[in-house]
Design an enzyme around this catalytic site. Structure first.
Site, mmCIF file in Angstrom:
data_model
loop_
_atom_site.group_PDB
_atom_site.id
_atom_site.type_symbol
_atom_site.label_atom_id
_atom_site.label_comp_id
_atom_site.label_asym_id
_atom_site.label_seq_id
_atom_site.Cartn_x
_atom_site.Cartn_y
_atom_site.Cartn_z
ATOM 1 N N GLN A 191 12.270 -7.129 -7.535
ATOM 2 C CA GLN A 191 12.060 -5.685 -7.505
ATOM 3 C C GLN A 191 13.154 -5.010 -6.675
ATOM 4 O O GLN A 191 13.332 -3.790 -6.792
ATOM 5 C CB GLN A 191 10.675 -5.356 -6.928
ATOM 6 C CG GLN A 191 9.534 -5.827 -7.826
ATOM 7 C CD GLN A 191 8.154 -5.576 -7.260
ATOM 8 O OE1 GLN A 191 7.345 -6.480 -7.122
ATOM 9 N NE2 GLN A 191 7.856 -4.332 -6.924
ATOM 10 N N ARG A 222 0.703 -2.644 -5.153
ATOM 11 C CA ARG A 222 0.582 -1.269 -5.640
ATOM 12 C C ARG A 222 -0.027 -0.388 -4.553
ATOM 13 O O ARG A 222 -1.034 0.289 -4.784
ATOM 14 C CB ARG A 222 -0.295 -1.252 -6.892
ATOM 15 C CG ARG A 222 -0.038 -0.033 -7.757
ATOM 16 C CD ARG A 222 -0.720 -0.155 -9.095
ATOM 17 N NE ARG A 222 -0.237 0.864 -10.007
ATOM 18 C CZ ARG A 222 -0.114 0.684 -11.311
ATOM 19 N NH1 ARG A 222 -0.412 -0.484 -11.851
ATOM 20 N NH2 ARG A 222 0.319 1.678 -12.079
ATOM 21 N N CYS A 223 0.585 -0.385 -3.368
ATOM 22 C CA CYS A 223 -0.117 0.264 -2.274
ATOM 23 C C CYS A 223 0.786 0.950 -1.271
ATOM 24 O O CYS A 223 0.318 1.275 -0.203
ATOM 25 C CB CYS A 223 -0.992 -0.739 -1.549
ATOM 26 S SG CYS A 223 -0.208 -1.515 -0.153
ATOM 27 N N GLU A 251 1.355 4.277 -7.341
ATOM 28 C CA GLU A 251 0.390 3.535 -6.531
ATOM 29 C C GLU A 251 -0.884 4.302 -6.257
ATOM 30 O O GLU A 251 -1.900 3.710 -5.891
ATOM 31 C CB GLU A 251 1.066 3.134 -5.236
ATOM 32 C CG GLU A 251 2.415 2.514 -5.534
ATOM 33 C CD GLU A 251 2.837 1.482 -4.553
ATOM 34 O OE1 GLU A 251 2.772 1.790 -3.369
ATOM 35 O OE2 GLU A 251 3.199 0.380 -4.987
#
Lengths: 287, 166, 806
Positions: free
Chosen positions: C237, C384-385, C760
């Site tokens: 990523q 995802r936070c 997110e």
């Protein structure tokens, strides 16, 4: 995720398959739909040295009437069961249960024979077969024999199937046309084994139960026939008290494993609920 | 272990190869035939990313050996586009309805939807969700995948697709 | 003007710029199976690597015998920690200031930890080799409960830290302690609690889970012995960061390392850090001179790559008796597993957890976080936070519901009473953040109206009465969640990863024919950057999005960036894109002025070109400017039309949202049904509404899974109980609820296009909505706080404990 090496054989007859299994020995396994065996092989939890693929064997497919029984070839897939008009009419509980097994792709390949023969306590069809009073035809070097489903399961992954034998067909007595039926399965998600499941086949007359059979899935190291639970509802109108008696009697013979689906007490509790709901649904369908 | 010769039809073309008995069909497709559109997402036969259409059935190609597919007819995602190179109704539906994000589950999802629509050309939403329950997606939450399949169903029937109001 | 002249609306539409539901560029190849993922790569002579892994959670590695493995046809080498020590790579630095074993060095610290790396000619032989490596272990006592990590007699896990009384983040209290981080004013906060009318205190745990993208982590490393260059294709990523890290630890010159992230099949934070597989594949390639591929299985992914969450938050709120919050006090016990491999900006050992004051105006607050080691996989990453924002949002949203229950107030009313008010923005929170913009009351009221919240509460009251009368066995819960997120890491004054500031970048080059190519330092794993980045450029410079090629992921050509995670792409790279585009536009204006023979200031921008003020027929399109840039620029100006921008954001951005979950639960079986889920998101300016909706659907589905059963669970001997998709809850289309999405728009005042990021938010806001719904369903039976996940069996146990089930 790679299986250990093995030899692959594709006989064209039952006799050929049996011969191969006996000459190749204990480490040879028959291959039906493969959706129980192959995942185990990929994790190297199963390491057969030979696979005898049954897909080419003549005579293992088909659904036919034989007097008062329906005989289903062992290599009949769940998908074929679901699509069969005969099954839909005469044995609708099979169709209901098949639709609750795994997912669409697995059902295209997974076979009835595979589901009943490998002794996995999580499989759905074994309890159904016991409930329906089915018997399995086994063929081996010594010839053919019939074993009732209720006598087939001896322990987890431990059945009456002898080394060198294969299950070739399943014979199911056709229930009365007015029978009520239901397969009630609680699971965490589509594709999961049952947290608890109950199969019920019954007949009623004048609002009272005249015959009943109850099977339990994944609530013990083998599928179970809940005989006492079934007895408890005979002659009743499935009132609350009788349902409660039946559920308790069923729970009394359950000993599910504690796993990610829940602790023992939960699985037994919902097992009882599955019995209750299956009885109620079956009654609503009885003619 | 000695290798076996297999032949089969993939996307309409005769293909062949030498495989071990244990060679998984998905590896035969990806590595021998270089058809890398079919993906691998797990090793326990849950995720469906490896789904292909084999002899008229949706099959998880990671749970079959290539030798078992000898003589079979297989369709993979690479064979889905129209002969003139335009996207098939399903492929177009996935694009129009935003039914994909990372694209990893998409080939398996489309191949499964292909057979689903062949067997049930006008499925309800419930039938679609049950129909794709053997295919996991982490990105879309499935809602737009359902719409994509509805779009394709409509297009294949010559009907205009009307998105339900949210 | 004649009938052939396009209208302004048509010219605008032709650009497919900001705000339009542009169909995705990526889909053309993905729907045809022509994506280019790491495992699709096949290079001549390529080898495969696979790991031998420890079955034990804690054990000495007494011996590793590779004799039989090396006899397997195709197996070329078995790499162990001893091998790696010869090149000083047995250990590697983590992103959190700790060090991590690449291969078990003397001992293994978690089940499935990498012990040896088998290199073979193909993946089948590698697997055979793995099966033949014989490792002798001596099991050691195990720590699985983080609350036991700092017991006086707790076993020593990290022998490499013996004697080290301080770590990267300060003093260590115990041999299994990692860091203590405190924020806020303890004195003032303690004082507020002392004089409070009402207080609540609860241990709120966010269980361990895992991002589990559908594609596992993988790489191909190829070392060219002649040129001394290493090329790595991988699921990264943040490809530039990987390049710099590899350069530093492998001591290879950075210009000789080429890192390429091709298409990635989902990331969700799983693919930010470096894993032993990447290092071992690189070493194997350097040693053999051949490309080496490493592809992990799903079980390996779930049990050995970085987990998420595992935060145990003792939470206290002080309030007046009429429901005004006066103080917040939180202590977090953070379980990091065997190594602190948390993917956080360097200064923040607990990420941005100090957003835990949430959407509420707490005058004072204090936070303390203790990180500890355990015999579990290392981490944690931001599933995802953003960074620990999911944990913070869950903490405060649960706590507010608990407070509402204690006060006898409706949870929505309590929130409305305590929201930061519009006039308070930019808002300085008691734990140190400056929230850029927000209009919470509007969003909340919109949600309550859209869902007819009042009617749902009425229905719930009726159902509760019916339950008590024995008429139904179903209970109903409303889960309110109002979250404020903090994303867009981040300003250089706050954020760095291993010393590199967290700016991001964009380079745009226009071609003579009015087309262009743009490259950014971010890397999409499904977010659709090839589509959305072009939309920003299209609106800025008036060239159709279809004419802009977008590229990410090749570190040789893309300007340096910190990658895509934590919803940072739109806030940071999106800004860089706008700024680079504006540089292009500024130069273009000078060229147009020259060609139109006017002064720059006489020109105004009109959708896709420059028009002379007062002389509407004198117009030059950007397309024509591109041509002119290559043949007739003003004297003294360089030809060409390109620009690069590195954007250091002045602040984070603060998306927010109002979610409602309506849930029904059958107490006898614990089976839940999400009847309705409404999600209102405010992400500021909306670049592509279709993509935003898709992001919300996906994030909500992940949140649903997490709250309702998805966990990485260990038994007391350290075995992972939920290590495959059999037990790790991945909902299918059948279980997944239907999602309703809505929005408000409160632009970010500091962002060039006012955008905040959204990827997110649904996971941040979703989990509290589901968990609050379950809690709200049971609360009338006497519960205060029920820990998630809320599996069927746990719901039943709760019902039983409350006496609702015999």
């Amino acid at each position: 995720m790679i299986p250990a090496p093995f030899g692959y054989h594709r006989p064209t007859s039952v006799a050929g398959a049996i011969k191969l299994l006996s000459t190749l020995g204990d480490e040879a396994r028959p291959l039906a739909g493969g959706h129980s065996l192959v995942p185990m092989m990929k994790l190297r939890l199963a390491t057969p040295t030979h696979l005898v693929d049954l897909h080419g064997v003549a005579g293992l497919k088909g659904i036919r009437r034989d007097g008062n029984s329906i005989v289903i070839g062992a290599m009949t897939t769940q998908h074929e069961l679901i699509g069969s008009e005969e099954i839909g009419t005469s044995l609708p509980i099979l169709r209901e249960a098949a639709l609750l097994i795994a997912d669409p792709q697995v059902r295209y390949r997974g076979t009835l024979g595979g589901n009943v023969a490998n002794g996995d306590p999580g499989n759905d069809m074994p309890a159904l077969m016991m409930t329906l009073g089915a018997s399995y035809q086994l063929q081996g070097a010594g010839g053919a024999r019939d074993v009732r489903a209720t006598e087939f399961y001896q322990g987890a992954y431990f059945t009456a199937l002898e080394p060198g034998e294969i299950l070739t067909s399943i014979a199911i007595p056709v229930p009365a046309a007015t029978h009520g039926w239901a397969y009630e399965k609680l699971k965490r998600k589509v594709g999961d084994y049952a947290t608890a499941a109950a199969a019920v086949v019954l007949t009623m007359s004048g609002g009272k139960v005249t015959s009943c059979a109850i099977g339990l899935t994944n609530l013990h190291e083998t599928p179970l026939l809940a005989a006492d639970a079934a007895k408890a509802v005979i002659g009743t109108s499935l009132d609350a008290a009788s349902l409660k008696k039946a559920a308790s009697a069923a729970e009394a013979i359950m000993s599910p494993a504690a796993d990610a689906r829940g602790p023992v007490e939960y699985r037994k509790h919902v097992g009882g609920i599955m019995v209750t709901r299956a009885l109620q649904r079956a009654a609503s369908r009885a003619g | 272990m000695a290798k076996t010769h297999v032949t089969m039809k993939v996307n309409g073309a005769e293909v062949e190869g030498l495989v071990e008995p244990r060679t998984l069909l998905v590896h035969f497709l990806r590595e021998t035939l270089q058809l890398t559109g079919t993906h691998i997402g797990c090793e326990t036969t849950h995720c469906g990313a490896c789904t292909v259409d084999l002899d008229g059935l949706s099959v998880k190609s990671c749970t079959m050996f290539a030798v078992q597919a000898n003589g079979s007819e297989i369709s993979t995602i690479e064979g889905m586009a129209n002969a003139d190179g335009t996207l098939s109704p399903l492929q177009e539906g996935f694009r129009m309805m935003h039914g994909l994000q990372c694209g990893y589950c998409t080939p398996g999802m489309i191949m499964r939807a292909y057979r689903l629509l062949k067997e049930n050309p006008q499925p309800t939403e419930e039938e679609i969700r049950m129909g794709i329950s053997g295919n996991l997606c982490r990105c879309t939450g499935y809602q737009n995948i359902v719409k994509a399949i509805q779009y394709a169903a409509a297009k294949q029937s010559g009907v205009e697709f009307k998105e339900a109001a949210e | 003007m004649n009938d052939m002249t396009p209208t302004r609306e048509q010219r605008e539409a032709a650009l497919e710029g900001l705000g339009c539901k542009r169909k995705r560029v990526e889909d053309i190849r993905f729907t045809q199976g022509k994506g280019n993922y790491v495992d699709d790569l096949k290079l001549p002579g390529m080898l495969h690597g696979d790991f031998v892994r420890s079955p034990h959670a804690h054990a000495r590695v007494k011996s590793i015998n590779s004799e039989e493995a090396l006899k397997v046809p195709g197996v070329l080498a078995v790499i162990t920690a001893e091998t790696l020590k010869t090149v000083n790579l047995a250990w590697m630095p983590t992103l959190a200031g700790d060090v991590q074993m690449v291969l078990a060095d003397g001992k293994a610290l978690y089940q499935n930890q990498e012990v040896a790396f088998v290199v073979a000619t193909d993946r089948y032989a590698a697997d055979d080799g793995v099966a033949k490596v014989v490792v002798e272990y001596e099991p050691l006592p195990v720590i699985i409960d983080p609350f036991k990590s700092m017991a006086p007699d707790a076993p020593v896990l990290r022998e490499d830290l013996a004697g080290k009384t301080a770590g990267a983040h300060g003093a260590r209290k115990h041999h299994n302690h990692i860091f203590e981080w405190t924020v806020g004013d303890k004195e003032l906060t303690d004082a507020a609690f002392k004089k409070a009318d009402v207080t609540i205190k609860e241990l709120i745990s966010y269980h361990r889970t895992h991002p589990s993208p559908l594609e596992t982590c993988q790489c191909v490393c190829s070392f060219d012995k002649i040129k001394g260059e290493l090329t790595i294709w991988g699921t990264f990523q943040a490809p530039h960061v990987i390049r710099t890290v590899v350069s530093l630890i492998a001591k290879l010159p950075e210009q000789k390392i080429h890192v390429i992230s091709p298409d990635i099949g989902g990331g969700f934070g799983n693919k930010v850090g470096a894993y032993p597989g990447y290092i071992c594949a690189a070493v194997a390639s350097i040693v053999t001179g051949k490309p080496v591929k490493w592809v992990e299985d799903r079980i390996e992914n779930l049990t050995a790559t970085s987990f998420a969450r595992d935060y145990h938050m003792t939470t206290e709120i002080a309030a007046t008796r009429d429901g005004k919050v006066t103080g917040l006090r939180v202590h977090v016990l953070a379980d990091h597993g065997a190594f602190d491999a948390c993917a956080d900006p360097s200064k923040w050992p607990a990420g941005f957890f100090n957003i835990v004051t949430g959407s509420y105006d707490f005058p004072v607050a204090h936070l303390a976080v203790d990180g500890v080691y355990s015999n579990k996989a290392p981490g944690g990453v931001a599933y995802r936070c953003s960074f620990r924002v999911t944990e913070a949002a869950y903490c405060i949203e649960r706590a507010m519901d608990i407070l509402a229950q204690k006060l006898g107030m409706d949870p929505a009313e309590l929130r409305l009473k305590n929201f930061v008010r519009p006039e308070q923005f930019p808002y300085h929170s008691a734990l140190g953040w400056e929230y850029d913009s927000g209009d919470y009351h509007t969003a909340m009221r919109k949600m309550m109206e859209a869902t007819d919240y009042a009617a749902l509460r009425k229905e719930q009251a009726q159902k509760r009465a019916a339950f008590k009368r024995g008429e139904t066995r179903e209970i109903m819960g409303l889960g309110v969640s109002f979250f404020t997120e903090i994303v867009g890491a981040g300003p250089s004054k706050n954020c760095d990863i291993l010393g590199i500031a967290m700016f991001d970048s964009c380079e745009i080059r226009m071609h003579p024919t009015g087309a262009g190519i743009a490259r950014m330092g971010t890397k999409s794993q499904g977010q659709g950057h090839e589509t959305t980045w072009a939309q920003i450029i299209a609106s800025e410079i008036g060239i159709p999005a279809d004419n802009i090629m977008v590229e990410e992921g090749n570190t040789d050509t893309a300007p340096y960036g910190l990658g895509t995670y934590g919803s940072r792409s739109t806030p940071v790279a999106g800004a860089a894109i706008a700024m680079a585009a504006r540089k292009i536009k500024a130069k273009a204006q000078m060229i147009a002025a020259y060609k139109l023979e006017v002064h720059e200031d006489d020109l105004e921008w009109d959708i896709d070109g420059f028009r002379v003020k007062g002389l509407p027929e004198k117009f030059m399109s950007m397309k024509d400017v591109c041509w002119a840039a290559y043949n007739s620029v003003p004297p003294g100006m360089e030809p060409g039309l390109e620009a690069v921008s590195y954007y250091d954001p002045p602040n984070m951005t603060y998306p927010f949202g109002a979610y409602l979950c309506v849930m029904d639960i059958d107490v006898d079986t614990g089976v839940f049904k999400v009847r309705r889920f409404y999600a209102l998101d405010d992400c500021g300016t909306r670049i592509n509404p279709m993509i935003i909706e898709g992001q919300v659907h996906g994030g909500l589905t992940e949140a649903f899974a997490i709250a309702m059963g998805q966990e990485i669970r260990y038994d007391e001997t350290g075995n992972v109980v939920t290590g495959s998709f059999m037990d790790f809850f991945m909902p299918t289309a059948v279980e997944t609820p239907h999602w309703e999405t809505d929005f408000t728009v409160t632009p970010s005042p500091h962002h060039p296009i006012g955008a905040k990021g959204v990827g997110e938010s649904p996971n941040v806001g979703g989990v509290p909505a589901f968990s609050n719904a379950v809690n709200d369903a049971f609360s009338f039976l006497g519960s205060t706080h029920i820990q998630m996940p809320h599996d069927y069996w746990r719901n039943w146990k709760t019902a039983k404990a409350l006496g609702a089930v015999a």
